[in-house]
Design a protein around this motif. Structure first.
Motif, short mmCIF file in Angstrom:
data_model
loop_
_atom_site.label_atom_id
_atom_site.label_comp_id
_atom_site.label_asym_id
_atom_site.label_seq_id
_atom_site.Cartn_x
_atom_site.Cartn_y
_atom_site.Cartn_z
N MET A 147 0.85 -1.18 0.00
CA MET A 147 0.00 0.00 0.00
C MET A 147 0.89 1.24 0.00
SD MET A 147 -2.67 0.89 2.90
CE MET A 147 -4.22 1.51 2.63
N THR A 148 0.58 2.17 -0.84
CA THR A 148 1.37 3.39 -0.91
C THR A 148 0.60 4.55 -0.28
OG1 THR A 148 0.49 3.92 -3.09
CG2 THR A 148 2.54 2.65 -3.02
N TYR A 149 1.35 5.56 0.09
CA TYR A 149 0.75 6.72 0.74
C TYR A 149 -0.29 7.35 -0.18
CZ TYR A 149 0.19 11.02 3.32
OH TYR A 149 -0.35 12.06 4.04
N ASN A 150 -1.42 7.71 0.38
CA ASN A 150 -2.48 8.38 -0.37
C ASN A 150 -2.15 9.88 -0.43
OD1 ASN A 150 -4.76 9.51 -1.44
ND2 ASN A 150 -6.18 8.56 0.00
N TRP A 151 -1.54 10.30 -1.51
CA TRP A 151 -1.07 11.67 -1.64
C TRP A 151 -2.23 12.66 -1.67
CZ3 TRP A 151 3.69 12.31 -0.27
CH2 TRP A 151 4.58 11.25 -0.41
N ASP A 152 -3.46 12.18 -1.92
CA ASP A 152 -4.62 13.07 -1.87
C ASP A 152 -4.88 13.57 -0.45
OD1 ASP A 152 -5.02 12.70 -4.58
OD2 ASP A 152 -6.42 11.03 -4.28
N ASN A 153 -4.36 12.86 0.57
CA ASN A 153 -4.52 13.28 1.96
C ASN A 153 -3.56 14.39 2.35
OD1 ASN A 153 -6.54 11.44 2.48
ND2 ASN A 153 -5.18 9.91 3.34
N LEU A 154 -2.60 14.70 1.49
CA LEU A 154 -1.62 15.73 1.79
C LEU A 154 -2.21 17.09 1.44
CD1 LEU A 154 1.28 15.57 2.86
CD2 LEU A 154 2.06 15.73 0.51
N PRO A 155 -2.28 18.02 2.41
CA PRO A 155 -2.82 19.35 2.11
C PRO A 155 -1.98 20.07 1.06
CG PRO A 155 -2.48 19.04 4.47
CD PRO A 155 -1.86 17.88 3.79
N ALA A 156 -2.62 20.96 0.32
CA ALA A 156 -1.92 21.73 -0.72
C ALA A 156 -0.79 22.55 -0.12
CB ALA A 156 -2.90 22.62 -1.46
N SER A 157 -1.03 23.15 1.02
CA SER A 157 0.03 23.89 1.71
C SER A 157 0.15 23.29 3.11
CB SER A 157 -0.29 25.38 1.78
OG SER A 157 -1.43 25.60 2.57
N LEU A 158 1.37 23.09 3.52
CA LEU A 158 1.64 22.44 4.79
C LEU A 158 2.64 23.30 5.55
CD1 LEU A 158 0.83 19.80 6.23
CD2 LEU A 158 2.83 18.74 5.19
N ALA A 159 2.26 23.77 6.74
CA ALA A 159 3.14 24.62 7.55
C ALA A 159 4.09 23.75 8.36
CB ALA A 159 2.31 25.50 8.47
N LEU A 160 5.32 23.59 7.87
CA LEU A 160 6.29 22.76 8.58
C LEU A 160 6.75 23.43 9.87
CD1 LEU A 160 8.43 21.41 5.60
CD2 LEU A 160 6.64 20.23 6.88
N ASP A 161 6.82 24.75 9.88
CA ASP A 161 7.17 25.48 11.10
C ASP A 161 5.87 25.94 11.73
OD1 ASP A 161 8.48 26.78 13.14
OD2 ASP A 161 8.85 28.59 11.96
N ASN A 162 5.43 25.20 12.72
CA ASN A 162 4.16 25.49 13.38
C ASN A 162 4.34 25.31 14.88
OD1 ASN A 162 3.46 22.64 14.16
ND2 ASN A 162 3.64 22.38 11.94
N PRO A 163 3.37 25.70 15.69
CA PRO A 163 3.51 25.59 17.14
C PRO A 163 3.78 24.16 17.63
CG PRO A 163 1.73 27.08 16.62
CD PRO A 163 2.16 26.45 15.32
N LEU A 164 3.18 23.17 17.01
CA LEU A 164 3.42 21.78 17.43
C LEU A 164 4.88 21.40 17.19
CD1 LEU A 164 2.61 19.00 18.44
CD2 LEU A 164 1.57 18.55 16.19
N TRP A 165 5.43 21.78 16.06
CA TRP A 165 6.84 21.48 15.76
C TRP A 165 7.75 22.21 16.75
CZ3 TRP A 165 9.95 18.12 13.91
CH2 TRP A 165 11.26 18.45 13.59
N ARG A 166 7.47 23.49 17.02
CA ARG A 166 8.29 24.25 17.96
C ARG A 166 8.20 23.65 19.36
NH1 ARG A 166 6.23 28.35 14.57
NH2 ARG A 166 4.62 28.97 16.04
N TYR A 167 7.01 23.18 19.73
CA TYR A 167 6.85 22.50 21.02
C TYR A 167 7.71 21.23 21.06
CZ TYR A 167 4.74 20.13 24.97
OH TYR A 167 4.55 19.48 26.17
N ALA A 168 7.66 20.44 19.99
CA ALA A 168 8.44 19.20 19.93
C ALA A 168 9.93 19.48 20.07
CB ALA A 168 8.14 18.45 18.63
N LEU A 169 10.41 20.52 19.38
CA LEU A 169 11.84 20.87 19.48
C LEU A 169 12.20 21.27 20.91
CD1 LEU A 169 12.41 22.91 16.20
CD2 LEU A 169 13.15 20.56 16.69
N ALA A 170 11.36 22.07 21.53
CA ALA A 170 11.62 22.50 22.92
C ALA A 170 11.59 21.30 23.86
CB ALA A 170 10.59 23.55 23.35
N ALA A 171 10.64 20.41 23.67
CA ALA A 171 10.54 19.22 24.53
C ALA A 171 11.79 18.36 24.38
CB ALA A 171 9.29 18.41 24.16
#
Length: 175
Positions: free
Chosen positions: A1-25
């Motif tokens: 089974m391959t990744y369903n690329w239709d589930n990928l949003p058109a724009s994806l914010a890689l630098d977001n609060p969840l990512w910054r939280y993960a880096l701090a943690a």
């Protein structure tokens, strides 16, 4: 089974609060140690970080989006498995192992961006409920792969609750 690329949003914010939280943690040696120990017990580190971040927002962990699960299974997990197959004690393979580790980290970043995107929809909040550490603990128990665990696992969860950042790292882009 391959990744369903239709589930990928058109724009994806890689630098977001969840990512910054993960880096701090991850800067906390206690958090890193507890996460890696729990990962060895079949916990998912991204679930741990998402659950903890939601706790900083008085939100309950309610599961994950299909796009996140698919990405972890078909992209992040495959990169992790490949990296783990390469022995650390092989100096000639060290550069390749490092490249896989770097790719794995970027895949985790996309995974957390997909999670953040899915969390923009309103979730169950509990501003009148338990204090943040208790909500974080409850969220962590929700992501546990088993309903019951030993005292050592309990100790690791306690360490996480004590050492995880209390800041949600939300700027203007709060979900």
């Amino acid at each position: 089974m391959t990744y369903n690329w239709d589930n990928l949003p058109a724009s994806l914010a890689l630098d977001n609060p969840l990512w910054r939280y993960a880096l701090a943690a991850w800067r906390s040696p206690e958090v890193e140690h507890a996460c890696l120990e729990l990962q060895a017990r079949h916990w998912c580190v991204s679930h741990i970080l998402i659950a903890a971040w939601l706790g900083t927002q008085d939100r309950h962990y309610e599961g994950e989006a299909e796009s996140v699960r698919q990405w972890r299974e078909q992209i992040t997990g495959i990169l992790r498995a490949a990296r783990k197959q390469i022995p650390r004690q092989q100096p000639a393979l060290s550069p390749f192992r490092k490249q896989l580790a770097s790719a794995e980290l970027e895949a985790e970043r996309v995974e957390l961006a997909l999670a953040y995107e899915s969390l923009k929809r309103p979730g169950k909040t509990d501003s009148n409920g338990p204090a943040q550490p208790d909500l974080t603990r409850n969220n962590l128990l929700t992501v546990s792969p088993t309903p019951n665990f030993d005292l050592d696992t309990e100790r690791l969860v306690d360490a996480l609750v004590r050492h995880l950042p209390q800041d949600s790292f939300n700027g203007a882009d709060t979900p």
